[in-house]
Design a protein around this motif. Structure first.
Motif, PDB file in Angstrom:
ATOM      1  N   THR A  85       0.826  -1.214   0.000  1.00 23.72           N
ATOM      2  CA  THR A  85       0.000   0.000   0.000  1.00 23.72           C
ATOM      3  C   THR A  85       0.858   1.261   0.000  1.00 23.72           C
ATOM      4  O   THR A  85       0.579   2.206  -0.738  1.00 23.72           O
ATOM      5  N   SER A  88       2.292   1.607  -3.521  1.00 22.81           N
ATOM      6  CA  SER A  88       1.233   1.946  -4.483  1.00 22.81           C
ATOM      7  C   SER A  88       0.749   3.380  -4.303  1.00 22.81           C
ATOM      8  O   SER A  88       0.590   4.110  -5.287  1.00 22.81           O
ATOM      9  N   GLN A  89       0.521   3.784  -3.070  1.00 23.12           N
ATOM     10  CA  GLN A  89       0.034   5.143  -2.841  1.00 23.12           C
ATOM     11  C   GLN A  89       1.098   6.176  -3.161  1.00 23.12           C
ATOM     12  O   GLN A  89       0.786   7.264  -3.650  1.00 23.12           O
ATOM     13  N   GLU A  92       1.078   6.483  -6.898  1.00 18.16           N
ATOM     14  CA  GLU A  92      -0.145   7.200  -7.288  1.00 18.16           C
ATOM     15  C   GLU A  92       0.018   8.692  -7.033  1.00 18.16           C
ATOM     16  O   GLU A  92      -0.351   9.521  -7.849  1.00 18.16           O
ATOM     17  N   HIS A  93       0.596   9.039  -5.894  1.00 19.68           N
ATOM     18  CA  HIS A  93       0.767  10.445  -5.524  1.00 19.68           C
ATOM     19  C   HIS A  93       1.690  11.173  -6.495  1.00 19.68           C
ATOM     20  O   HIS A  93       1.377  12.282  -6.939  1.00 19.68           O
ATOM     21  N   ASN A  95       2.354  10.436  -9.552  1.00 19.81           N
ATOM     22  CA  ASN A  95       1.836  10.415 -10.919  1.00 19.81           C
ATOM     23  C   ASN A  95       0.551  11.200 -11.106  1.00 19.81           C
ATOM     24  O   ASN A  95      -0.013  11.191 -12.192  1.00 19.81           O
ATOM     25  N   GLU A  96       0.082  11.884 -10.073  1.00 16.19           N
ATOM     26  CA  GLU A  96      -1.148  12.687 -10.195  1.00 16.19           C
ATOM     27  C   GLU A  96      -0.879  13.942 -11.000  1.00 16.19           C
ATOM     28  O   GLU A  96       0.151  14.517 -11.022  1.00 16.19           O
TER      29      GLU A  96
END
Length: 96
Positions: A85, A88-89, A92-93, A95-96
Motif C-alpha cells: 500500500t 502503491s500510494q 499514485e501520488h 503520478n497525479e
C-alpha cells in the motif's frame, strides 16, 4: 490535536528514510507481485548479489520484507499488505 509520541515519530521517520533509497524502492517494487531469490532480484535489477543482499538486510531489519528458505535458496517477499500500500500510494501520488 493528537500528536504521536516522540518514539513513534522517530520510528516513522526511520521507516520513511528506508524509502529514500532508489535501490530499495526497486527491490520492493520487484517483490510486489511475487517472491524472488537474491539471484533473481540481482538479474532483474542488473546489480550484484552482494549489493542486493546488503539492501535486503536493511529491509528485513525494518520489517518490510520477509523470507523463507527452500533448501539452500532464500526467497524474499513483501512483509505484508502495508508495504504494498505504501508503494502503491506513493506512486499514485507522484503520478497525479
Amino acid at each position: 490535536m493528537n500528536i504521536p509520541k516522540d518514539e513513534e515519530l522517530y520510528r516513522l521517520a526511520d521507516l520513511f528514510k528506508i524509502f529514500g533509497n532508489p535501490t530499495r524502492i526497486r527491490i520492493l517494487s520487484a517483490l510486489k507481485t511475487h517472491e524472488l531469490c537474491v539471484c533473481d532480484i540481482a538479474d532483474l535489477l542488473g546489480m550484484t548479489q552482494s549489493a542486493i543482499s546488503h539492501q535486503l538486510r536493511i529491509l528485513k531489519q525494518m520489517q518490510l520484507v520477509k523470507f523463507r528458505r527452500d533448501g539452500k535458496t532464500v526467497y524474499y517477499s513483501l512483509a505484508d499488505d502495508h508495504v504494498y500500500t505504501i508503494l502503491s500510494q506513493g506512486m499514485e501520488h507522484i503520478n497525479e
